[in-house]
Design a protein around this motif. Structure first.
Motif, PDB file in Angstrom:
ATOM      1  N   GLU A 120     -46.606  36.564  32.779  1.00 32.15           N
ATOM      2  CA  GLU A 120     -45.619  36.858  31.743  1.00 32.15           C
ATOM      3  C   GLU A 120     -44.470  37.697  32.296  1.00 32.15           C
ATOM      4  N   SER A 121     -44.786  38.645  33.183  1.00 30.31           N
ATOM      5  CA  SER A 121     -43.746  39.475  33.784  1.00 30.31           C
ATOM      6  C   SER A 121     -42.827  38.642  34.668  1.00 30.31           C
ATOM      7  N   SER A 124     -40.498  36.692  32.577  1.00 29.31           N
ATOM      8  CA  SER A 124     -39.513  37.543  31.910  1.00 29.31           C
ATOM      9  C   SER A 124     -38.373  37.956  32.840  1.00 29.31           C
TER      10      SER A 124
END
Length: 221
Positions: A120-121, A124
């Protein structure tokens, strides 16, 4: 019955050729199985929902049917449907079908061990899915999966004996041919066993050394 050493030694050139065929089939099958597993691993890592049921069905089918049945289907059944496949190609396809399923499960377990927050990082901060897979997910999953991956590489090489059923001239096929021609059963079994030990034991030890070095970051340092 006296063991015919001279005859056993005279067959070594043919058996060395058979070892080459064994390695060729095994290494190609390992490479293609790994490609299949990487594709399936990407589907698992990014949870591509339309394809996940397809991957699960493939893994269940491949892991729960014997390799010999898969091989016979490709070699004997497909020609009846108008698709003719050589013995060598049938061996590669069948071993890839089975091996890809096993390696898929190994990589899937490795990917699940990578924290979801890292994926997810990465997304992002603008990493593409390919960049994330290549630089974040697979390096970690690969290291975690090394013992099982290498064990399955050796397993696939040993499974090449099955392809003798479709006349691929590997070690077992050569052994059976000489026994049928000359009735030198003990000699041929001794040669086959010796070659398998010389082939698979050093390979297993080498992969163990490579695994330890990779896990401790000793390559490229």
């Amino acid at each position: 019955m006296e063991f015919d050493v001279a005859f056993a030694l005279s067959t070594l050139p043919a058996f060395i050729t058979a070892v080459g065929v064994t390695l060729q089939v095994g290494l190609i099958a390992i490479a293609t199985s790994l490609c299949v597993a990487l594709i399936n691993a990407a589907i698992a890592a990014f949870q591509i929902r339309p394809l996940q049921p397809v991957v699960r069905a493939y893994v269940e089918l491949a892991r729960n049917t014997p390799l010999l049945i898969q091989l016979f289907f490709i070699y004997f059944a497909l020609p009846a449907l108008g698709v003719k496949v050589s013995g060598f190609a049938s061996a590669i396809i069948a071993m890839t079908f089975m091996g890809g399923a096993y390696l898929t499960e190994i990589l899937r377990a490795g990917i699940e061990a990578v924290p979801r927050s890292q994926i997810e990082s990465g997304l992002s901060i603008g990493l593409s899915r390919w960049q994330l897979l290549r630089h974040v997910v697979l390096p970690q999953a690969g290291i975690l999966s090394l013992p099982a991956l290498f064990a399955n590489f050796v397993f696939l090489l040993k499974e090449t004996t099955v392809v003798s059923a479709v006349a691929v001239p590997e070690i077992l096929y050569t052994t059976k041919s000489y026994i049928a021609l000359y009735y030198k059963t003990y000699e041929m079994l001794a040669v086959m066993t010796g070659l398998c030990v010389l082939l698979f034991v050093p390979l297993s030890l080498l992969l163990r050394v490579v695994e330890r070095r990779l896990q401790h970051g000793q390559f490229g340092s």
